[in-house]
Design a protein around this motif. Sequence first.
Motif: not given
Lengths: 532, 1109
Positions: B650-653, B655
Amino acid sequence: MKSYKRTIITSIVLTSLFVNVSCDDYLDTMPDNRTTLNSPKKISQLLVSAYPSANISVLAELSSDNFVDNNSPEVSTAYNLASFERMHDEVFAWEPVVSSTDDDSPFYVWEQCYKAIATANHALEAISELKNQDNTLDLDAQKGEALLCRAYGHFILVNIFSQAYKDEQSSKNDLGIPYITTPETKVFVDYDRGTVADVYNKIEADINEGIDLIKDENYSVPKYHFNSLAAHAFAARFYLFKRNYEKVIYHSNYVLGSDPSTVLRDWSVIYENSDAEGYAYINVDEPANLMVMPTNSVFSRVFQQYRYAFNGSAQAAMSGGGPGWSGWPPCFSTGWWWTYGQEFGAYCSKVSEMFEYTDKIAGIGYAHVVRTEFTTDETLLCRAEALLFLNRKDEAINDLSSWCISHNVTQAIDESRIKRFYTSNRSNVVKPLNSEKMSSSFVVSNDQEPIVQCILHFRRIESIFEGLRWFDIKRYGIEITHQIGSSTKDVLTWNDERRAIQIPQDVIAVGMEANVRKYKPSNNYSIKPLAR
Amino acid sequence: MKNFLTAFLLLLLVNCAFGQSKVASGIVISDDDKLPIIGATITVVGETAIGTVTDMDGKFQLNVPEKRIFLLVSYIGMKSTEVAVGSAIRVVLKSDDKQLGEIVVTGMQRVDKRLFTGAATKLDADNVKLDGVADVSRALEGRSAGVSVQNVSGTFGSAPKIRVRGATSIYGNSKPLWVVDGVVMEDALDISSDDLSSGNAETLIASSIAGLNADDIESFQILKDGSATSIYGARAMAGVIVVTTKKGKAGVSKISYSGEFTSRLKPSYSDFNISNSQEQMGIYKEMEEKGWLEFTSVAQAANTGVYGKMYRLIDQYNGDGTYGLENATVAKNAFLREAEFRNTDWFDILFQNSLTQNHAVSISSGTEKARYYSSISVMSDPGWTKSSSVSRYTANTNASYDIFKNFTVTLLSSGSYRKQRAPGTLSQEIDVVSGEVKREFDINPYSFALNTSRTLDPNEYYRRNYADFNIIHELNNNYIDLNVTDVKFQGELNWKIIKGLEVNVLGALKYQTSTQEHNVKDHSNQAEAYRAGVLPYEDATIREENPLLYTDPDNSEALPESVLPEGGIYTYTNHTMKGIDFRSTFNFNKDFNDLHIVNIFGGAETSAVDRGKVWFRGWGYQYDNGGIPFYDYNIFKQGKEENTDYYGNTWTYGRNVAFFASGTYSFNGQYTINATGRYEGSNKLGKSRSARWLPTWNISGAWNAHEENWFNDVFMETVTNATFKLSYSLTADRGPSFVTNSNAVFLSTNPWRPLASVAESGLYIDGLENSELTYEKKHELNFGADFGFLSNRINLTADVYFRQNYDLIGLAYTQGVGGEIAKYANVASMNSNGYEFSLTTKNFVSKDFNWVTDFIFSGAENKITELDSRSNVIDLISGSGYAKKGYPVRALFSIPFAGLTNEGLPTFTNENGEVTITDINFQEYENLNFLKYEGPTDPTITGSLGNTLSWKGFKLNVFLTYSFGNVVRLDPIFSERYSDLSSMPKEFKNRWVIPGDELITTIPVIASKRQYQNHENLSYAYNAYNNSTERIAKGDFVRMKEVSLSYNISKDWLEKLKVNNLALKVQATNLFLIYADRKLNGQDPEFFNSGGVATPLPKQFTFTISMGI
């Protein structure tokens, strides 16, 4: 030299200062692995969760005459059993549920049905957006499923939280439930409940728009979706409740084909153990299962020596014989009924608990009960009822006979047997109908009544622990009695406002119109404090 | 050139006009950084009316009457110097350590303290460093008014719970933002502040600064009010902690070494209230009499101790006509008597007094053109408990080079690697059915020692999960290995374009990766439990009972089988965090006529943070057989049926883009006003463009009263300086990380299906659209004042603030027709206010002997003013408290205890006002008035008292911290039934035993089996008792945090040794609690005994040697 240096540095600085030109594109990065509904496949995948994960069985069965209080004189021995959870006391006493928002509660049913509806609405919204972009896309199958899911979610809600459908005119006076066709975009939105008649009309419109769009080949596991047979079975049930009998016959014929016996459940197989039986009952290869629906529910734990049980008069209605048999219905062979102690009541493998582990090593997760939401056996009984009211009595009895044969009844049944059985004094099974009081157009003639009683009995057997009995009680205005504890006898009259289960307290608190309740809660279920 | 000419002409003119004066000119430079000092005061000795201040380049020019020959050069924070009048004088001012720092570093900007209008505390690392405590964040405890540091776990790598001015959010983190050398440090994983006390393995990588070597830190600057933090606006609601690391200095070349040697004390039973084995056995005897330890139930139970062992020995046929134990009263009594006298000291067995070492070496040097600082450190901790070793290596370099006189390049890089071992544990989970928070498998040595009966033989195997269990064997065979690598690369360009205008460009890349390998070896109890009962000689009932066995649903005749026939379980988890920051700023300074000072600062920044978690579980890894996996395919079949994954990714990004600007105007250094604004955009709230942008701002002012002409006349020498500040600001934060639904959120899911054959993958709505979603916000009004009395012998800083937090994320209850009845939305608000005092007094000052006292006192209270809280009883009475309107953010309630019955069972007053034993509805959420409000779980008053006495080279430091105002739930030790593994605290001595005892005791009876059967839900009664008014204590404490004695060896000696400085130091940390509620009985009020990897801060002694050549 100096100016050269200065130019370079100035350009570096200026570029860096104004590098943030396309900020909004930069910020369009999704914060996680979420997805957007940008392809037909994703819409199909979204519709996987357009089926409510709530189980109505606890609310409907405990409200009906399929459950009794083990602590009441109705069950011979005097017990002091606790209820599985406080909510069960409230449900059995037809009082608003205030003690639970968990699995099986009105809160959960309300929220999960609307969640499924929201999912369908999002799918429909995405379909029209995709269509706008590319008109050649074929999204009919998805649209059909979404419409049926939306109709189905509202059908459950209106039957649980409103009065039964009476007729087009009378039902305009009964409070419905909000019929939702667009996704919600704000935190607080106030909704109007409309009327039962409105809701039924909108359900009908959605079914009719969607039913022919469905394509079975679009599903990887058709029996967990509204495949075309399931959709027609739903339509048959809907029209039965709306008493549009021609349509019932049209849709049930689609489901049953020319020879129903080939698609009815094979009740002759005997299973080794209750687990195997539970899995067999929900098997997708079983032609009788039209649509299977997993739910989050702890229903099966209710049967483990708690206060409310399938016992006493409720069990007697099942074990007291029928027009072609005596004792338990022969379909429920040895090994079908189980008990945690005979005196506490019985249960069957239909409600086997199956466990989902969110973490196997930690041993935690969700309890599930799988519903066989639509079956050919039940659709057959829908057709029988429709045929009867279209004055095609012989065909109706023919269907009842098919039902008996498939359910291992060896004695052939006919009209006279039915009349003999259902006119005698069998108060557990035969309860007076008040349909005419509900709607002047809902007349059951003396000639029809025993057959209606038979159909209702068969439906009760067929749908035990699935909640349909409660809907039948509502449809026909059948009055039932709950004996609560040692002294209270509470009668649910044909026009009792408590037939519409109270909507969740949390929802009333933020302005949703509550179902009318004239009585103050009797509170007769509370456990008395112990003397010190 | 033109300017210079004009000045020259002017100069000539002046000379002509006033024949009797001469012109003095020059530059004032700081000794610290060799940079010009702006605004230093130059006065003529003997003519106080004549004076000037230095300009933006540190230069000054002054007409001096002919007869005067000395100038006094002074600057706040510097030692004043007298110099002879002359032209082009170079005055070097040395910093005056006794004064507060003159520069406020906001992480983006260095602000002259006189122009600074906010509330901030600067801490020199040398003064606050806790030797022997490798995590620098813990050193902030008690050092700054308004900053509370709660050591919820003392294990290395776990972060303390830090609050700057208390909570700012209800569901959000309220964690301050860490900024190291101008770069925001992102946490490796987003862990909520409540989860910090969970004891989960993840907490070991929760601290974003665990890779910082304390010796590399120059200073901390804690920014507290909106004025100080507003440049970080939309992320700074909970305060900012700015860390500045060491740099090289021009003209100073140095190699330094410091070594720390730390020994920790084992905990001792004398500090706790645990029954010894004799008392424990007495309790077991009573349990046996009450029907709990019968042969039939205990011999086959999943978890058993002495009795279970005895019964199984009786059952064990040796094959020669004898049994493991003779089934006779004499033999049984002998067996039990042995246990009675065993008195196992689990602390002694599971803890060790090992020596922790930390060595750090740094070299630094510099010339006019280039400067560098470079360091390496090694920390080695063999472990306070078994299976808990750590070693950490760090490296850090900071080099800068002046390409041109006005153009500097700075390169920073830092890296750290950590290897750590922790006892095998599972994460705390919330059982979605019962709502209970539990940890299925735990071998935390600390909680084991507290919770395990002292009658057990440490060398013997007992039973857990139907399999053999011995704690030492288990710790050796079931552990977590952690490898953490953390690097940062940073470059900066600084260009002074023209006089007063400076441009700065900064870029940084941060990368952290941590792997967590949970090794459950072949013969560990946790692995063996998966096969207990399947072997033919084992008890067949176990096969039926063991929940870890698998029965194939597709086979109607299947028996329960093991899905782990061989080997162990290898679980690998990898967290990565990659952050990229880019920022450009400009700073413009100008003063007009030495009277008007203007500063304009502005810039833009972008940042990106990607976080990932990858994990997989390898079944049947054969640790003992060469590491070959042997797995049963049924494990996958079962996983599919039970919807259990065996891997995940799982990933979170994140910005962010922000633009900011700040303008300051100061009149003559007396009156300063400042305005700051920031416009920030984030993708955190989802893709909707309406939600992502937020402006934040601050306006503030300061009045330096001591700069007024009348000031000195009025106060003479009693008040040497006085500054008053006022600020009003809006700052914000993005709210809890799980609320991101500015658009509807669709995630993929594998809906549960009863059989693998009907499984399919799908999508679901994780969150309905909330088009009104926005940031959590805070308005803050801050009054501040700084005073110096008696030539700054007494310094007092005081602040008062009032905060309104609004648009906070809270649960909103809706009609549910959209699909969610309860939603997280910006519906809550709260008010908070507080006050802060820091008082430093130099009680005694002389050449050889000095005595300085620091007293810090701060109070902070908050109250939720808006929240539709539908909390139920269980939420409100649980340990960490719960949010409820009209109460503090974390408020704790109790069930009112109403005495014991004549059977010894506890009674309570329930929601209907009735006295009851078991009729307690933990789910009740309508009628909650019957609960007693106990207090907040966060302290309301925190602070410290420090005394430093120095005599010649010796320095004695005694540092106390204190905390008041919160309540603590006592450990839940009571239960409706106990097993022969349970260890009981001494409270049980006073338990109800015979009728009549209810008049003299409130400790409930050990329920008999008959009572258990008679009272349906007896567990409710004991659960209620654990959460009743009887089981609460005050969290107040005064802690002897640090006592240290150091000695700087005198210069004369050092010259012979050819070293510049050599210091020795002995320090005792966390010695004891001077005051704590007696009801705590040894339970640390700060520490959450949540098991897992959590251990409290140990009492420790550190010897430090530091040396510079």
